[in-house]
Design an enzyme around this catalytic site. Structure first.
Site, PDB file in Angstrom:
ATOM      1  N   LYS B  74      34.630  31.935  55.488  1.00 55.79           N
ATOM      2  CA  LYS B  74      35.461  32.697  55.082  1.00 55.79           C
ATOM      3  C   LYS B  74      34.828  34.554  54.941  1.00 55.79           C
ATOM      4  O   LYS B  74      33.860  34.300  55.262  1.00 55.79           O
ATOM      5  CB  LYS B  74      35.415  32.697  52.844  1.00 55.79           C
ATOM      6  CG  LYS B  74      36.548  33.838  52.603  1.00 55.79           C
ATOM      7  CD  LYS B  74      35.974  33.171  50.712  1.00 55.79           C
ATOM      8  CE  LYS B  74      37.361  34.624  49.889  1.00 55.79           C
ATOM      9  NZ  LYS B  74      37.705  34.517  48.544  1.00 55.79           N
ATOM     10  N   SER B 149      42.165  33.263  46.294  1.00 57.76           N
ATOM     11  CA  SER B 149      41.686  34.281  47.457  1.00 57.76           C
ATOM     12  C   SER B 149      41.317  33.716  48.874  1.00 57.76           C
ATOM     13  O   SER B 149      42.111  33.886  49.969  1.00 57.76           O
ATOM     14  CB  SER B 149      40.969  35.417  47.056  1.00 57.76           C
ATOM     15  OG  SER B 149      39.487  34.570  46.908  1.00 57.76           O
ATOM     16  N   SER B 173      39.597  31.067  42.674  1.00 55.12           N
ATOM     17  CA  SER B 173      40.363  30.936  43.909  1.00 55.12           C
ATOM     18  C   SER B 173      39.439  30.004  45.329  1.00 55.12           C
ATOM     19  O   SER B 173      39.817  29.926  46.959  1.00 55.12           O
ATOM     20  CB  SER B 173      39.279  32.246  44.498  1.00 55.12           C
ATOM     21  OG  SER B 173      39.389  33.277  43.968  1.00 55.12           O
TER      22      SER B 173
END
Lengths: 95, 481, 480
Positions: B74, B149, B173
């Site tokens: 990420k 997210s 997330s």
């Protein structure tokens, strides 16, 4: 509880974010919507409840006082917007 | 589609090489990332060089199991030499000059980073529509969102770009995009995975974790990611664990708590049915069901949407255009520079949360908002502890609905916050939570089962999920690309 | 109308740790800009603070030294504001629960008019926090340069109650605090380098009024002289304002040493809203009982206790004891001199007298004194055993200072031994008496002091080598 446009301008100023008049109006509406959501929390009786600031109930770990960080100025300043003589440059600071 | 376990075995047996795996990943990325927009940075040269080095090391006798496995981070984990944008224009030009503990751990395991995943800007969002780099598409239906997210990580794994990806979870997330994209993901106990070098959103809630196809893969990956780190004062001095150790523990006698509040109004009928079916499966595996209550569930939303923005407003103050990142081209005073830089560098959702946070902390409102939210947080944590006196784990849905259409909720950003109802409590309490694929809705979109354990029960939770995945095949379902 | 001045101080002391409060970067002064910055000091994304045990230790030392409560649990909070020398956009400080609460310090005040007096000043609290970086205002094409080497240097902010009533008291308090923090070694006391900086809150009220007046805060004073000048100017300014019918507005102000005036930095209207909240990156600081006990055991003898001991053990006056304990080094020099065999009272007099005066003149401290405590004891022993008289001793000390030779070497070489041969002095005494018949008459008529004046002449006649006591005795004997 409802935020005025002046409130929005004040907190935008606190947060150092420039806002246009349109943005102020839009933010005001959205923040008021959010605060309506938050409002239901305020009615809860929390007398005697200890606030929870951390996810775990631990105490601060301490490190030994040793100066062992290397000088990495060059690497750190390679990503800086403006430097001169090793200093970060900013618009004139007025005290 | 290969799992991490399959890749590890194939590499160990010599059936494949790291170069072959990386090449295959890059080919899938080349074919589908244009559609999915799951990745922000792809570095084929670096990836192939890393793969060749890994193969050479293996040939020379290096037996690290994850050596040469392709990985996607990420874009929130600083990794020296990699652009670490956090999905923001603010950091579009930021090449990290140091590495996070998570990136270091993955490097130390010999994993080969091939790309950096798209995400909601500064991890704020649950649809991955708040990225400076554009929305990520859900591989199951490119009209829909992948969740957020960590939506880029979830979409990348679902699309087979890599078998595993790293994610972070502040209010759901990891779990919510895992559910939307039909993969498995776990947010560990707060403090298990170091936050050092992970760009902070809400420090007391943020926690990194793995996203993969299976619970076993998550366990293998968590073994790499987790570990005490003296550079993070909230990292727990917890003995190193093998998270795979309970994968094969039978579930007979397991007590599963089903919180009433998680099955109340607002829950999509397909999701309710899929969760119930999964629960029936668990009964068949020997578990018993306990009706429990988490009475303050609804209050997680206001509590979270005060605490997270408050911490974020402060954490994001460092983005001021002085030492790194975006700086406005406009000339003016120091304050003009700050205000323009931040107005240009941050997107709408980030600004909204910064303003909310600044307001709830500002003079005269602290007690009414921030302190009250912290007290509610305590009530929510207490609810979970009371529940764990009656059951071993808690199960329920991850989300009230399946993935929605891109753009569908743009007009009402605040309404999206309500979708986080089942995931926020876990972060507020600091508990481990995971998402396991348990079905497809009538619209063809994946459904996730949430498993919530008590502190440090990751190994047990992963075992519980693994046992389910031994007798079901939802985790093997792949989207048609 | 008579006005009463009310003053409280907030003193920022840089602690003497090797590394920063939240990072392993060095705190050494004077390095090239931004070469002593770890990831947290320049606030890279994802950087996290880790607390320095040494800074906590020093806070405990201070708390114990002023008899304060050392909180077993204290909280770090974020103070949020934007400034280029504050890289995170917040300062990690302590707000609701500081590490030290209460305590007191005794000050010696020398007012402009009147006698010196003692006063006890109570402290509100002391808390740990990080220092900010520095803005460099040399001309960078109209820009300012930011050096973050200082960012993250540990500070103990020491807050007094508003109990001082004059500039003299404020200066005495600052000096007492300075002496204490350097005494226990938690601060190097280098005021030029900013190791000890004072913010002074000043207000005035009509004498007899219970409520405080509106205060203005003078920021960042780094010398005792400036504290005094700034307060005096500010007090007069406030009185003039009120007497001209204006109201004092709460404000933060700066003192300009060149003009000797204070000027407004910001008014209450644009005062910051710091949005304090507990730092989620730092769990509560917990200090164990054992830790506090160990620090207590290892704490050096403090000035007040040492003064009492000096009075008791060496028979010194309270004034002498206080003067000799002005610094730990001075006190150690005194005790070493005594330990080397010098008479305590003589040692006190010489150290407070010629030694201090010469050091002052040469702008040196006792640490740079060219005459060691052993050497001084060597000199004092020769006074005690009448080898030399006081006056000769002063000359010998001067020579010791310049040459580094021992007293005995100088006395021998320069033939400075006191004349103790009665016969030789008698001859001089006779000559002096013969030349001063009037003095003899006066003495015989009951004016005892008349002969004292003649001692000087005998001394002169002997080339300074006569023992003055002996000379007086002989004079008396001859006359009576």
């Amino acid at each position: 509880m409802s935020l005025s446009q002046d409130d929005v301008r004040r907190i935008a100023r606190l947060a150092r974010i420039a806002v246009s008049d349109d943005e102020v109006a839009a933010s005001q509406a959205q923040l008021n919507q959010l605060f309506t959501l938050i409002e239901e929390m305020r009615a809860i009786d929390t007398t005697g409840i200890e606030p929870m600031a951390h996810a775990q109930d631990v105490m601060l770990r301490l490190r030994d006082d040793e100066a062992r960080a290397a000088n990495r100025r060059e690497a750190f300043q390679a990503v800086a917007p403006s430097v001169e003589n090793g200093l970060y440059l900013v618009p004139k600071v007025i005290e | 589609m290969q799992t991490l376990k399959q890749q590890i075995d194939a590499l160990a047996s010599g059936q494949t090489t790291s170069v072959a795996l990386v090449t295959e990943s890059l080919a899938r990325i080349a074919a589908h990332n244009g559609t999915l927009n799951a990745l922000i940075t792809i570095d084929a040269d670096k990836a192939l060089a890393g793969a060749a080095a890994a193969d050479a090391a293996r040939a020379a006798g290096d037996t690290r199991p994850l050596l040469g496995v392709p990985l996607i981070h990420k874009d929130i984990f600083c990794h020296e030499g990699w652009k670490t944008s956090c999905g923001s224009k603010m950091l579009d030009n930021f090449i990290a000059p140091y590495s996070s503990q998570v990136a270091e751990n993955c490097d130390a395991a010999g994993m080969v980073v091939i790309a950096r995943a798209n995400m909601d800007e500064f991890a704020m969002g649950s649809a991955n529509e708040n990225s400076f780099y554009g929305p990520v598409k859900n591989p199951w239906n490119t009209q829909t969102v992948p969740g957020g997210s960590s939506g880029g990580s979830a979409a990348a794994v679902a699309a087979g770009f890599s078998a595993v990806a790293t994610g972070t979870d502040t209010g759901g997330s990891i779990r919510q995009p895992a559910a939307f994209c039909g993969i498995t993901g776990i947010k560990p106990t707060y403090g298990i995975v170091s936050r050092y070098g992970m760009v902070a959103f809400a420090s007391s809630l943020d926690q990194g974790g793995p996203m993969a196809h299976t619970a076993e893969d998550c366990a293998l990956m968590l073994n790499v990611m987790a570990g005490f780190d003296e550079r993070d004062s909230t990292s727990l001095e917890h003995a190193k664990e093998d998270y795979t150790r309970e994968l094969n523990t039978p579930l007979a006698g397991l007590k599963i708590g089903l919180p009433r509040e998680y099955f109340a109004e607002g829950l999509n009928a397909d999701i309710a049915a899929a969760i119930n079916a999964a629960v029936e499966q668990y009964k068949a595996l020997g578990a018993t069901i306990v009706d429990i209550s988490l009475p303050n569930t609804k209050l997680a939303i206001p509590s979270y949407y005060v605490i997270a923005p408050a911490e974020a407003s402060s954490n994001l103050s460092r983005f001021d255009g002085v030492r790194y990142g975006h700086r406005t081209a406009k000339t003016g005073s120091l304050d003009d520079m700050y205000e323009q830089t931040r107005a240009e560098g941050f997107g709408a959702e980030v600004k909204r949360r910064i303003l909310t946070g600044a307001y709830v902390l500002s003079h005269g409102y602290y007690d009414a908002y921030y302190l009250q939210a912290q007290k509610i947080r305590r009530l929510i944590a207490n609810d979970f502890q009371a529940a764990f006196e009656q059951c071993d784990v808690i199960m329920g849905p991850v989300t009230p609905t399946t993935a929605w259409n891109i753009g569908e909720k743009n007009a009402d950003p605040i309404a999206v916050y309500l979708e986080d109802i089942y995931t926020l409590g876990v972060n507020l309490a600091g508990l481990p939570g995971m998402s396991v694929p348990v079905g497809l809705a009538s619209n063809g979109l994946p459904i996730g089962l949430q498993i919530i354990g008590n502190y440090f029960s990751e190994a047990k939770m992963l075992g519980i999920a693994h046992q389910y995945q031994q007798v079901t095949d939802w985790h093997t379902k792949a989207p048609q690309l | 109308m008579k006005w009463e001045v009310v003053i409280g101080l907030e003193v920022h002391t840089q602690l003497t740790t090797k590394s920063k409060i939240f990072s392993a970067a060095s705190t050494a002064f004077g390095a090239a800009p931004n070469t002593q910055t770890a990831v947290v000091d320049i606030a890279l994304p994802g950087a996290l603070p880790v607390m320095n045990r040494g800074a906590v230790e020093r806070a405990i030392q201070f708390g114990l030294a002023i008899g304060a409560k050392v909180n077993r649990k204290s909280i770090f909070a974020r103070k949020n504001y934007f400034y280029p020398d504050l890289p995170k956009g917040y300062q990690i400080s302590q707000f609701e629960l500081p590490v030290v609460e209460g305590g007191a310090i005794t000050i010696q005040v020398q007012p402009a008019k009147g006698d010196p007096y003692e006063k006890v000043i109570n402290l509100t609290r002391a808390h740990l926090e990080e220092d900010a970086g520095k803005s460099v205002h040399e001309d960078f094409h109209g820009a300012s340069g930011i050096d973050l080497n200082r960012a993250g240097t540990p500070l103990l902010e020491i807050v007094s109650e508003p109990e001082m009533r004059s500039a003299a008291e404020a200066v005495a308090y600052a000096k007492a605090l300075y002496s204490l923090v350097t005494w226990i070694g938690i601060c190097d006391g280098n005021m030029q380098e900013g190791s000890f900086r004072c913010d002074v809150n000043v207000s005035v009220r009509p004498e007899g009024q219970a409520e405080f007046g509106t205060r203005r805060e003078i920021k960042n004073l780094n010398s005792f002289k400036f504290i005094e000048q700034a307060i005096k100017y500010e007090v007069q300014w406030q009185i003039d304002e009120i007497e001209s019918g204006r109201k004092i507005q709460q404000a933060t102000i700066l003192f300009d040493p060149d003009s000797g005036e204070t000027r407004m930095m910001r008014s209450k209207e644009d005062a910051h809203d710091y949005r304090y909240f507990p730092d989620p990156d730092l769990p509560p600081l917990v200090i164990s009982e054992e830790w506090v006990e160990r620090v207590q055991r290892e704490l050096p003898e403090l000035p007040v206790a040492m003064q009492a001991r000096f009075a008791e053990q060496y028979g010194l006056s309270a004034y002498d004891a206080r003067t000799l304990t002005a610094s730990k080094e001075l006190a150690a020099f005194f005790e070493a001199t005594v330990a080397a065999g010098a008479d305590a009272k003589l040692a006190a007099n010489w150290i407070m007298g010629d030694i201090s005066a010469t050091l002052n003149r040469e702008e040196k401290t006792i640490a740079d004194c060219p005459v060691s405590s052993d050497a001084l004891a060597g000199l004092i022993k020769r006074i005690s055993d009448n080898t030399i008289n006081n006056k000769t001793a002063k000359d010998v000390l001067k020579k010791m200072w310049e040459s580094g030779d021992a007293a005995d070497v100088i006395i021998e070489r320069d033939g400075l031994k006191q004349e103790t041969d009665t016969g030789a002095i008698e001859a001089i005494v006779d000559a002096v008496l013969a030349a001063n018949p009037k003095a003899i008459e006066e003495y015989r008529s009951g004016k005892e002091k008349a002969l004292n004046a003649l001692v000087g002449q005998v001394m002169k006649g002997s080339g300074g080598k006569a023992n003055p006591g002996m000379a007086l005795e002989l004079l008396k004997k001859k006359v009576s």
